[in-house]
Design a protein around this motif. Structure first.
Motif, PDB file in Angstrom:
ATOM      1  N   UNK A 183      51.620  44.822  39.568  1.00  0.00           N
ATOM      2  CA  UNK A 183      51.655  44.805  38.097  1.00  0.00           C
ATOM      3  C   UNK A 183      50.280  44.476  37.535  1.00  0.00           C
ATOM      4  N   UNK A 184      49.599  43.537  38.149  1.00  0.00           N
ATOM      5  CA  UNK A 184      48.248  43.185  37.712  1.00  0.00           C
ATOM      6  C   UNK A 184      47.316  44.395  37.805  1.00  0.00           C
ATOM      7  N   UNK A 185      47.346  45.087  38.931  1.00  0.00           N
ATOM      8  CA  UNK A 185      46.485  46.251  39.133  1.00  0.00           C
ATOM      9  C   UNK A 185      46.794  47.364  38.134  1.00  0.00           C
ATOM     10  N   UNK A 186      48.068  47.626  37.913  1.00  0.00           N
ATOM     11  CA  UNK A 186      48.439  48.705  36.991  1.00  0.00           C
ATOM     12  C   UNK A 186      48.158  48.348  35.538  1.00  0.00           C
ATOM     13  N   UNK A 187      48.346  47.088  35.167  1.00  0.00           N
ATOM     14  CA  UNK A 187      48.007  46.685  33.801  1.00  0.00           C
ATOM     15  C   UNK A 187      46.508  46.810  33.556  1.00  0.00           C
ATOM     16  N   UNK A 188      45.717  46.479  34.551  1.00  0.00           N
ATOM     17  CA  UNK A 188      44.271  46.666  34.401  1.00  0.00           C
ATOM     18  C   UNK A 188      43.937  48.136  34.210  1.00  0.00           C
ATOM     19  N   UNK A 189      44.577  49.003  34.998  1.00  0.00           N
ATOM     20  CA  UNK A 189      44.341  50.442  34.840  1.00  0.00           C
ATOM     21  C   UNK A 189      44.757  50.921  33.446  1.00  0.00           C
ATOM     22  N   UNK A 190      45.871  50.427  32.955  1.00  0.00           N
ATOM     23  CA  UNK A 190      46.334  50.810  31.615  1.00  0.00           C
ATOM     24  C   UNK A 190      45.330  50.352  30.562  1.00  0.00           C
ATOM     25  N   UNK A 191      44.836  49.130  30.677  1.00  0.00           N
ATOM     26  CA  UNK A 191      43.872  48.620  29.700  1.00  0.00           C
ATOM     27  C   UNK A 191      42.575  49.433  29.709  1.00  0.00           C
ATOM     28  N   UNK A 192      42.112  49.806  30.891  1.00  0.00           N
ATOM     29  CA  UNK A 192      40.896  50.622  30.976  1.00  0.00           C
ATOM     30  C   UNK A 192      41.151  52.001  30.365  1.00  0.00           C
ATOM     31  N   UNK A 193      42.335  52.564  30.612  1.00  0.00           N
ATOM     32  CA  UNK A 193      42.675  53.877  30.053  1.00  0.00           C
ATOM     33  C   UNK A 193      42.747  53.817  28.524  1.00  0.00           C
ATOM     34  N   UNK A 194      43.327  52.762  27.988  1.00  0.00           N
ATOM     35  CA  UNK A 194      43.384  52.596  26.533  1.00  0.00           C
ATOM     36  C   UNK A 194      41.971  52.457  25.968  1.00  0.00           C
TER      37      UNK A 194
END
Length: 183
Positions: free
Chosen positions: A74-85
């Motif tokens: 979840x930590x890794x995917x949330x970071x990816x989502x934040x970078x994508x945003x």
């Protein structure tokens, strides 16, 4: 994801000098060279350790690391989502700046809405969404982020901003060598 993160013996130790040396010299690992991405993954491990997230599981299918699920994933995917945003916001802002530069006028509401719709289309394309879903595609997210920053700095056309553009371009190259196509 397994080869990049879960089975990478350098990444699983977290952020340290040995990892930085390896990342800058690891031309053959996983057939890629992207030291900033490796450092990013190691920073995730160090962050998980600091937050008390247990990502090592001796019973896991992939050796000492848990399958990439649970709190660490979840930590890794949330970071990816934040970078994508952040990438989408930088793209929208870039379009607005380019419209104003081209028209040498104040941006009107219709063009702003058009830029927002085009950005939403870009952000929701399956090709863009896929890089968010895979932890190993962090290289693409980081590279796009630094390329967008490079373009923003470059169009500022000021001495210090051009120097910063060269620096952010170097960071894009260290994230994923395909950034060589930006010029």
């Amino acid at each position: 994801d397994v080869e990049y993160v879960a089975k990478n013996p350098y990444i699983e130790r977290g952020l340290n000098i040995r990892l930085i040396k390896w990342a800058t010299r690891s031309v053959g690992y996983a057939e890629n060279w992207h030291p900033l991405t490796w450092i990013s993954h190691a920073a995730d491990v160090s962050l998980a350790d600091a937050l008390g997230i247990d990502f090592r599981d001796p019973k896991a299918k992939w050796g000492v690391w848990a399958k990439l699920d649970g709190a660490f994933a979840h930590l890794l995917h949330w970071e990816n989502i934040l970078i994508h945003v952040a990438n989408a916001m930088l793209l929208w802002w870039l379009m607005l700046r380019l419209i104003v530069l081209k028209n040498e006028a104040i941006l009107d509401l219709r063009l702003s809405i058009l830029a927002a719709l085009l950005t939403a289309f870009w952000a929701l394309l399956p090709l863009r969404v896929e890089v968010v879903a895979w932890v190993s595609e962090r290289k693409e997210l980081l590279s796009v982020f630094f390329m967008m920053l490079t373009l923003h700095l470059y169009i500022s056309r000021s001495g210090i901003f051009c120097l910063l553009a060269v620096m952010t371009y170097a960071l894009a190259l260290l994230s994923k060598p395909v950034a060589v196509t930006l010029p």
